[in-house]
Enzyme design. Structure first.
Site, mmCIF file in Angstrom:
data_model
loop_
_atom_site.group_PDB
_atom_site.id
_atom_site.type_symbol
_atom_site.label_atom_id
_atom_site.label_comp_id
_atom_site.label_asym_id
_atom_site.label_seq_id
_atom_site.Cartn_x
_atom_site.Cartn_y
_atom_site.Cartn_z
ATOM 1 N N THR A 171 0.501 -0.883 0.477
ATOM 2 C CA THR A 171 -0.017 0.153 0.072
ATOM 3 C C THR A 171 0.841 1.147 -0.047
ATOM 4 O O THR A 171 1.335 1.451 0.415
ATOM 5 C CB THR A 171 -0.678 -0.271 1.127
ATOM 6 N N CYS B 245 24.811 5.537 9.596
ATOM 7 C CA CYS B 245 24.748 4.234 10.053
ATOM 8 C C CYS B 245 25.441 3.462 10.460
ATOM 9 O O CYS B 245 25.200 2.672 10.905
ATOM 10 C CB CYS B 245 24.324 3.810 8.024
#
Length: 396
Positions: A238, A326
């Site tokens: 979705t 990160c």
């Protein structure tokens, strides 16, 4: 200065007020699923269509070439893994660089475990890919070249147009991780011969959790996530309508304000670089002095640990980084700094400062003033620096 000074915009940016305002109606008012057939869903579908055009326009792409994802890492994974799958019958050789984001490097490592061969290009002392080495690395079985548009740690902008031309001349797909570049510097997929391009909304004043992969029409990249028929059967799930709307608005703002943003950020960046290099001894700028992102400045300070600098800056309300967000929890030195030739002991003393148009010269001056004292304090605690000073005194 008592307020927080945020200088880690390469890690993430503040969502712009205009972006948030554009997103809000799609949480509670126009919350329909754009894949539905009833009229209420049309509002969401139209908003997605507008955002798709906004993100495409910023790089000269067609709307049908934009595929929304969950962010830059997903886009990078999709580009490499799907290209390997689709073109593996032609060859199993991929070319990238040693200073790519780990979303690329770890994906390449995954592909190596599945029968592919990867060439990791060296870079020069400024972090630029060596074009002659790229040409020499190309083989008859090379199917993909992936080189980032601009480095997330040291800010160096790669010669993307030249790389794209080389790839096109040899009939090889060219992907660029443009997560740090998109919305910050001009990019044009046709002029630069880019076949695939990754971007992430939260790097240019949009929301987190949304990105896209540009796939040139004709490139036979298959689905990465399987399930429904969303994104023209190429990416199931979705659609994140608020996120898509927000990223589209951020892209539109970037297209309108890019020239002025670049001018303001470059002025602050150069002022920061000039002051640090002239006022803090044994400091060095990492990355290309000219061909670098407008908002990026990365330094190494000898005899100082980067993490110690960050802690002391944080106590003053200053947010910065010692490298990629990160990997900031890692004790290993940056792979990027090692690739440009820095020894481990110097690479450990890195500090990345990444600006936004919201920062001011007053903030920059405050940070440099405080940083100078922090470096002096940390060096006084370093036995290596003490030995270095004694050696220099003996020589003189």
């Amino acid at each position: 200065m008592s307020k927080r000074i945020y200088l880690d915009n390469a890690a993430t940016t503040r969502t712009a007020d205009e972006v948030l305002a554009e997103m809000l109606p799609y949480f509670q008012e126009n919350y329909g699923n754009p894949s539905a057939v009833y009229g209420f869903a049309a509002e969401s579908k139209q908003a997605v269509d507008v955002a798709r055009k906004q993100t495409a326009d910023l790089i000269g792409a067609k709307t049908e070439e934009i595929y929304f994802t969950g962010g830059g890492s997903e886009s990078d994974n999709w580009a490499l893994k799907a290209a390997a799958e689709a073109y593996g019958d032609k060859g199993k050789h991929i070319i990238t660089s040693k200073i790519e984001h780990h979303a690329i490097l770890h994906t390449c490592a995954y592909l190596e475990r599945h029968g592919f061969e990867v060439t990791y290009l060296n870079v020069d002392e400024n972090g630029k890919v060596l074009l002659d080495e790229l040409k020499e690395a190309i083989r008859p079985d090379t199917i993909l070249i992936s080189v980032m548009a601009a480095n997330n740690e040291i800010g160096t902008i790669q010669p993307i147009a030249e790389i794209g031309k080389i790839a096109k001349e040899h009939g090889i797909l060219f992907h660029t991780d443009a997560v740090q570049a998109y919305g910050h510097i001009p990019l044009h997929v046709d002029e630069m011969n880019i076949d695939m391009l990754s971007a992430s909304g939260h790097k240019f004043y949009g929301p987190k959790g949304i990105g896209f992969l540009y796939i040139r029409k004709g490139v036979k990249i298959r689905s990465f996530l399987h399930g429904g028929a969303q994104e023209r059967n190429r990416r199931a799930g979705t659609l994140n309508v608020p996120g898509i709307v927000g990223m589209g608005k951020a892209a539109a703002l970037a297209q309108k304000a890019m020239t002025e943003r670049m001018r303001k950020e470059t002025a602050m960046r150069d002022h920061l670089i000039d002051r640090i290099l002239s006022e803090i001894p044994y400091s060095r700028l990492n990355g290309d002095r000219k061909d670098r992102l407008p908002n990026n400045a990365n330094f190494c300070f000898r005899f100082v640990e980067g993490e110690s600098m960050l802690i002391l800056l944080d106590q003053l309300g200053v947010c910065a980084s010692s490298g990629s967000a990160c990997t900031s929890g890692s004790l290993d030195p940056s792979h990027v700094l090692l690739a440009i030739g820095l020894p481990h002991e110097i690479a450990h003393g890195s500090l990345r400062i990444s600006l936004s148009e919201q920062n001011t010269m007053e903030e920059i001056d405050f940070v440099v003033d405080e940083l100078s004292g922090i470096v002096q304090k940390l060096r006084r605690m370093s036995p290596l620096y003490e030995d270095f000073v004694k050696q220099n005194q003996e020589r003189s």
